[in-house]
Design an enzyme around this catalytic site. Structure first.
Site, PDB file in Angstrom:
ATOM      1  N   LYS A  50     -14.686   8.589  -3.596  1.00  0.00           N
ATOM      2  CA  LYS A  50     -15.915   8.904  -2.852  1.00  0.00           C
ATOM      3  C   LYS A  50     -16.465  10.274  -3.260  1.00  0.00           C
ATOM      4  O   LYS A  50     -17.680  10.446  -3.408  1.00  0.00           O
ATOM      5  CB  LYS A  50     -15.649   8.894  -1.340  1.00  0.00           C
ATOM      6  CG  LYS A  50     -15.326   7.506  -0.812  1.00  0.00           C
ATOM      7  CD  LYS A  50     -14.714   7.525   0.587  1.00  0.00           C
ATOM      8  CE  LYS A  50     -14.012   6.186   0.828  1.00  0.00           C
ATOM      9  NZ  LYS A  50     -13.176   6.197   2.040  1.00  0.00           N
ATOM     10  N   LYS A  52      -8.386  14.019   5.064  1.00  0.00           N
ATOM     11  CA  LYS A  52      -7.579  12.797   5.036  1.00  0.00           C
ATOM     12  C   LYS A  52      -6.561  12.927   6.157  1.00  0.00           C
ATOM     13  O   LYS A  52      -6.446  13.998   6.764  1.00  0.00           O
ATOM     14  CB  LYS A  52      -6.888  12.605   3.680  1.00  0.00           C
ATOM     15  CG  LYS A  52      -6.141  13.839   3.167  1.00  0.00           C
ATOM     16  CD  LYS A  52      -5.583  13.614   1.756  1.00  0.00           C
ATOM     17  CE  LYS A  52      -6.580  13.909   0.655  1.00  0.00           C
ATOM     18  NZ  LYS A  52      -6.714  12.836  -0.315  1.00  0.00           N
ATOM     19  N   ARG A  53      -5.830  11.854   6.471  1.00  0.00           N
ATOM     20  CA  ARG A  53      -4.793  11.980   7.485  1.00  0.00           C
ATOM     21  C   ARG A  53      -3.848  13.131   7.116  1.00  0.00           C
ATOM     22  O   ARG A  53      -3.608  13.392   5.925  1.00  0.00           O
ATOM     23  CB  ARG A  53      -4.014  10.660   7.586  1.00  0.00           C
ATOM     24  CG  ARG A  53      -4.812   9.565   8.264  1.00  0.00           C
ATOM     25  CD  ARG A  53      -5.166   9.918   9.689  1.00  0.00           C
ATOM     26  NE  ARG A  53      -3.987   9.907  10.511  1.00  0.00           N
ATOM     27  CZ  ARG A  53      -3.716   8.977  11.417  1.00  0.00           C
ATOM     28  NH1 ARG A  53      -4.543   7.972  11.629  1.00  0.00           N
ATOM     29  NH2 ARG A  53      -2.614   9.052  12.142  1.00  0.00           N
ATOM     30  N   LYS A  68       0.893  14.265   1.664  1.00  0.00           N
ATOM     31  CA  LYS A  68      -0.453  14.585   1.167  1.00  0.00           C
ATOM     32  C   LYS A  68      -0.620  16.097   0.954  1.00  0.00           C
ATOM     33  O   LYS A  68      -1.597  16.552   0.372  1.00  0.00           O
ATOM     34  CB  LYS A  68      -1.513  14.064   2.134  1.00  0.00           C
ATOM     35  CG  LYS A  68      -1.538  12.534   2.257  1.00  0.00           C
ATOM     36  CD  LYS A  68      -2.593  12.075   3.264  1.00  0.00           C
ATOM     37  CE  LYS A  68      -2.514  10.585   3.599  1.00  0.00           C
ATOM     38  NZ  LYS A  68      -3.150   9.727   2.580  1.00  0.00           N
ATOM     39  N   HIS A 101       0.799  -1.231   0.000  1.00  0.00           N
ATOM     40  CA  HIS A 101       0.000   0.000   0.000  1.00  0.00           C
ATOM     41  C   HIS A 101       0.829   1.277   0.000  1.00  0.00           C
ATOM     42  O   HIS A 101       0.268   2.366   0.116  1.00  0.00           O
ATOM     43  CB  HIS A 101      -0.919   0.054   1.217  1.00  0.00           C
ATOM     44  CG  HIS A 101      -1.991  -0.976   1.219  1.00  0.00           C
ATOM     45  ND1 HIS A 101      -3.256  -0.746   0.714  1.00  0.00           N
ATOM     46  CD2 HIS A 101      -2.000  -2.248   1.662  1.00  0.00           C
ATOM     47  CE1 HIS A 101      -3.995  -1.830   0.867  1.00  0.00           C
ATOM     48  NE2 HIS A 101      -3.252  -2.769   1.431  1.00  0.00           N
ATOM     49  N   THR A 137      -8.500   6.785  -1.906  1.00  0.00           N
ATOM     50  CA  THR A 137      -9.843   6.241  -2.129  1.00  0.00           C
ATOM     51  C   THR A 137     -10.903   7.309  -1.906  1.00  0.00           C
ATOM     52  O   THR A 137     -12.010   7.210  -2.429  1.00  0.00           O
ATOM     53  CB  THR A 137     -10.118   5.033  -1.212  1.00  0.00           C
ATOM     54  OG1 THR A 137      -9.640   5.330   0.100  1.00  0.00           O
ATOM     55  CG2 THR A 137      -9.422   3.788  -1.724  1.00  0.00           C
TER      56      THR A 137
HETATM   57  C1  GPK Z   1      -0.974   3.007   3.066  1.00  0.00           C
HETATM   58  F1  GPK Z   1       1.038   2.186   3.875  1.00  0.00           F
HETATM   59  C2  GPK Z   1      -0.159   2.666   4.096  1.00  0.00           C
HETATM   60  C3  GPK Z   1      -0.577   2.861   5.431  1.00  0.00           C
HETATM   61  O1  GPK Z   1       0.160   2.595   6.396  1.00  0.00           O
HETATM   62  N1  GPK Z   1      -1.815   3.359   5.642  1.00  0.00           N
HETATM   63  C4  GPK Z   1      -2.648   3.674   4.612  1.00  0.00           C
HETATM   64  O2  GPK Z   1      -3.788   4.096   4.851  1.00  0.00           O
HETATM   65  C5  GPK Z   1      -3.122   3.869   2.229  1.00  0.00           C
HETATM   66  N2  GPK Z   1      -2.211   3.503   3.327  1.00  0.00           N
HETATM   67  C6  GPK Z   1      -2.452   4.621   1.089  1.00  0.00           C
HETATM   68  O3  GPK Z   1      -1.745   5.730   1.622  1.00  0.00           O
HETATM   69  C7  GPK Z   1      -3.521   5.075   0.109  1.00  0.00           C
HETATM   70  O4  GPK Z   1      -2.948   5.718  -0.990  1.00  0.00           O
HETATM   71  C8  GPK Z   1      -4.348   3.870  -0.344  1.00  0.00           C
HETATM   72  O5  GPK Z   1      -5.450   4.291  -1.085  1.00  0.00           O
HETATM   73  C9  GPK Z   1      -4.847   3.082   0.855  1.00  0.00           C
HETATM   74  O6  GPK Z   1      -3.780   2.725   1.721  1.00  0.00           O
HETATM   75  C10 GPK Z   1      -5.556   1.810   0.452  1.00  0.00           C
HETATM   76  O7  GPK Z   1      -4.787   1.074  -0.437  1.00  0.00           O
END
Ligand code: GPK
Length: 833
Positions: free
Chosen positions: A681, A566-567, A572, A373, A677
């Site tokens: 939305k 978002k976080r 970001k 991810h 994601t």
């Molecule tokens: C990826 F590595 C990580 C993590 O520790 N936490 C997290 O939420 C997210 N993510 C990505 O940052 C997003 O770009 C992605 O859409 C999401 O995972 C789901 O795949």
């Protein structure tokens, strides 16, 4: 199982089979029964919490009967099952979702009204299940919804944290974290005190010879008990109700260690209990960051070992041979957090079941798939060898053996590339030595996937490049993320969902999102556009009310609502956004009153949590609030600009915010956001987006068309060179951004020193996230947004067109891709009711 029950008894069970309510009267009866018996209350003291509780219990009863039947059917058919291992499941609220998925929300609404309650108020009583940080955890939750809706025999496995992600309060503009104790009353879980697993830690490994064969025996130093809690997951418009099993930790041997207790060592017996319970006590609040804490590793092994024990136990019931294991079981690793499952299964097969290493390893690698991810280096998990050795001595041996055999095969295939062995080794030869979890996950899986096209390409050319050489390209694949349209459209935006249904031939689009394409032929329909715009406006009014109630700031719903939720993370780039807001403010201030009258009013809305230890992210929150404090009371500006920070962004707030945006921001430095994601939305709810060429933004653009998205900024292929130039060339800052910095440094937004690190990151420390490089095109693109918004008719047309082309981004499509390309599983046919 069925055959072992004698006929007369079976008859009695069948005769008394539970029938679930289907109408208002039946629902009301159940609510009253739960209020008066389960809750021991009456109509005289039934408040909204009690009404929520009783409604939930009524639906829970219904779900659990479907859950039982689903499990029986899956057991009976005994086809291949999917196990989704995720340390995070960001579920949000369950009641509204359950009512909609079983198609009885109207019944509940009428029933509650008769009993004296408004359903919206009842729904709001529920505490979010917030067992996750952000995108990764929410993706897992969307996947569970799709797996159930598509009738896949699937289980989620996770940890039952006592404290989920903290609650965020904003005090004097700063984030303050408050613990999230959410288990006070949770009708959505079923404790299974009979489903327990003893999990061992520490200790040592002894060799034993049994029948001429030497085996390794792991003698535990500590044993902790895992107790299962089951959460029913209802599919939409199907009786399939799957299971999410969450493990809770407990001292083994019951409440206390009775020997210690009776020998007078009361304190240490309580201490043991507390130490055991600590394992599942709290979710680590980091997003895209790993901090390598021992307790985190304990959590991972505890959860993985309990889940595998459960999976293996279920497999063994069918008395098949071990070689059939991968035909019955697919395990998906949601990031590297559950990578120890690979090692644990190898241990079970070799040490406990007595299989030969190679045979076991073939079974293991055929069973697992690994989803990556992120490419951010600080998020890639590595564990010190010494820590693994101490906590899991046998596992470390197995990891070394896995690595040995792997490196031997690499050496054979690449005899001339000595450095290759160092680069791909699962053990990093650093001080201290580290276990590289992503490499272990790749070596132990048959498929590795990224979560959007760009991201999947990037992992193949950067962090996992050598592995593509070793295994060939077919082991690496892409499954672009998706979201469930049930929660993110039907539930979050009921009016829009209804309007769409009226043009798409009913609610089928919720199960086949490509049917949205039928909207496109109505784009020119005036009446349709009008209704569309009215719904957006109503959603903005609702958000404006929330803003007023929580911040005291009055915003005009006719303004352009510009949202970034978002976080909070430097990659970001909320800092880019707030610098852009300051630039807008300065431009407005420099105008004459007449010029100002021609400007478009805008509300900049931010929301998101910073990891408690992420100092820079907290500075960004503080700057946003400090800017808001100045701008929002500036009478020259009035409605032309408002800056809002929404406290405690979470799933249920997202359900209110997404439908209310005109434009949302997905502006990560190119190449850093694996997918995103929330971009999906927002578009699905009829908002446009401004974004960089990053993650799924690229595929969204491809689907909806370039003219329906506001893209800006440098491309990922140029990022490395730009960074290099910052460090080794002369680094000049964008002149508009420089003015913004000067204004901050003048003290316009409070003590300049508070924000000096954010400025220094750009001016002095190489601007790693390319804020300055992208600033100009960001500002220009926002001007294009303003211009486009002035033409409301065309704007609405863009929104409708975009929605009509969003079919690809359903998590149903994703799950079908995983099922076909990675899991090799099929749905189980269900007889409807
Ligand atoms: C990826 F590595 C990580 C993590 O520790 N936490 C997290 O939420 C997210 N993510 C990505 O940052 C997003 O770009 C992605 O859409 C999401 O995972 C789901 O795949």
């Amino acid at each position: 199982v069925e055959a072992s029950i004698p006929e007369p008894q079976r008859e009695a069970w069948k005769r008394n089979q539970i029938t679930s309510f289907t109408d208002r009267d039946g629902f009301e009866k159940e609510v009253v029964r739960h209020v008066e018996t389960t809750l021991a209350r009456s109509m005289f003291n039934c408040d909204e919490i009690a009404a929520y509780s009783a409604t939930s219990l009524a639906f829970r009863d219904r779900l659990i009967t479907h859950w039982n039947r689903t499990q029986q059917r899956q057991t009976y058919r005994d086809t291949k099952r999917v196990y989704y291992l995720s340390l995070e499941f960001l579920m949000g609220r369950a009641l509204d979702n359950a009512m909609l998925n079983v198609g009885l929300k109207n019944v509940a609404q009428d029933g509650l009204a008769e009993l004296g309650f408004r359903i919206e108020d009842v729904i709001k009583q529920e505490h979010d299940a917030a067992l996750g940080n952000g995108g990764l955890g929410r993706l897992a939750a969307c996947f569970l919804d799709s797996l159930a809706t598509l009738n896949f025999p699937a289980w989620g496995y996770g940890l039952r944290y006592r404290y989920g992600i903290f609650k965020q309060e904003i005090i004097d503009g700063y984030q303050v974290e408050v613990p999230d104790y959410w288990l006070d009353f949770n009708p959505w879980e079923f404790p299974r005190h009979d489903v327990t697993v003893d999990i061992q830690f520490f200790g040592q490994v002894n060799k034993k010879t049994v029948g001429g064969k030497t085996i390794s025996v792991w003698e535990a130093g500590e044993i902790v008990q895992a107790v299962a809690y089951d959460v029913p997951i209802p599919g939409y418009d199907t009786p399939t109700t799957n299971n999410l099993r969450l493990w809770s930790s407990k001292a083994s041997g019951g409440e206390f260690d009775f020997q210690k207790f009776n020998s007078g060592d009361y304190e240490s017996s309580v201490a043991d209990q507390q130490r055991a319970e600590t394992i599942s006590a709290v979710l680590y609040p980091n997003d895209n960051l790993e901090r390598g804490k021992e307790l985190r590793l304990k959590q991972q092994y505890f959860w993985v070992a309990a889940s595998l024990y459960d999976i293996v136990r279920r497999f063994k019931k069918s008395r098949r041979s071990w070689n059939e294991f991968p035909d019955q079981v697919a395990i998906q690793l949601n990031d590297t957090h559950p990578t120890l499952a690979i090692v644990e299964l190898q241990r079970i097969l070799v040490d406990v079941e007595g299989l030969e290493w190679d045979n076991a390893w073939e079974i293991v690698t055929s069973t697992f798939g690994y989803t990556n991810h992120t490419v951010l280096p600080e998020a890639l998990e590595k564990w010190p060898v010494g820590l693994v050795q101490h906590l899991l001595p046998r596992h470390l041996q197995i990891i070394y053996d896995i690595n040995l055999f792997f490196l031997q095969s690499v050496e054979k295939a690449f005899p001339d590339d000595r450095d290759m062995l160092r680069r791909v080794s699962i053990i990093e030869e650093s001080q201290p030595k580290m276990v590289r979890m992503a490499f272990l996950a790749i070596v132990g899986s048959h498929k590795v996937n990224g979560v959007a096209e760009l991201h999947s390409d990037l992992i193949k050319t950067t962090i996992f490049k050598d592995f593509v050489e070793i295994y060939g390209p077919d082991k690496f694949t892409n499954v672009t993320n998706g979201i469930t349209p049930r929660r993110w459209l039907h539930q979050a935006n009921p009016r829009l969902s209804e309007l769409i249904a009226s043009k798409c031939g009913g609610n089928d689009f919720l199960k086949d999102l490509t049917l949205l394409n039928q909207l496109e032929k109505h784009v020119q329909d005036k009446q349709f556009r009008k209704e569309w715009a009215e719904i957006k406006y109503a959603n903005k009014v609702r958000l404006a009310k929330h803003i007023k109630d929580t911040t005291g700031v009055v915003v005009n719903p006719a303004s352009l609502f510009d949202v970034q939720v978002k976080r909070i993370h430097e990659y970001k780039r909320q800092q880019l956004n707030i610098f852009g807001v300051i630039h807008r403010y300065l431009s407005l201030k420099a105008m004459t009153p007449d010029q100002r009258k021609k400007q478009l009013p805008r509300v900049s809305i931010f929301g998101g949590k910073a990891a408690p230890g992420y100092w820079m992210a907290k500075q960004i929150i503080h700057l946003i609030n400090s800017v808001g404090a100045v701008v929002n009371k500036d009478e020259d500006i009035g409605d032309l600009l408002k800056v809002i920070f929404l406290e405690d962004y979470n799933v249920s707030k997202a359900e209110m915010i997404c439908p209310a945006s005109d434009i949302s921001e997905h502006i990560s430095t190119a190449g850093t956001e694996a997918s995103g994601t929330s971009n999906m939305k927002f578009v699905l709810n009829g908002g446009l987006i401004i974004g960089t060429c990053d993650g799924a933004n690229i595929e969204i653009t491809r689907e909806i068309g370039e003219s329906n998205i506001f893209l800006f900024g440098n491309l990922s292929e140029d990022v490395e060179d730009l960074r290099h130039a910052h460090t080794y060339g002369s680094h000049t800052i964008d002149s508009d951004l420089d003015k913004v910095f000067n204004e901050i440094e003048k003290g316009t937004f409070g003590t300049p020193h508070d924000f000096s690190a954010m400025i220094a990151a750009v001016r002095q420390h190489g601007d790693y996230y390319l804020v300055s490089d992208d600033f100009h095109s960001y500002i220009e693109t926002h001007q294009l947004v303003d211009e486009a918004y002035r033409n409301q008719d065309e704007w609405i047309a863009k929104c409708i067109t975009s929605v009509s082309r969003m079919g690809f981004f359903t998590s149903d499509r994703c799950i079908n891709e995983y099922a076909e390309e990675i899991w090799n599983v099929e749905p189980l046919a269900v007889d409807r009711h």
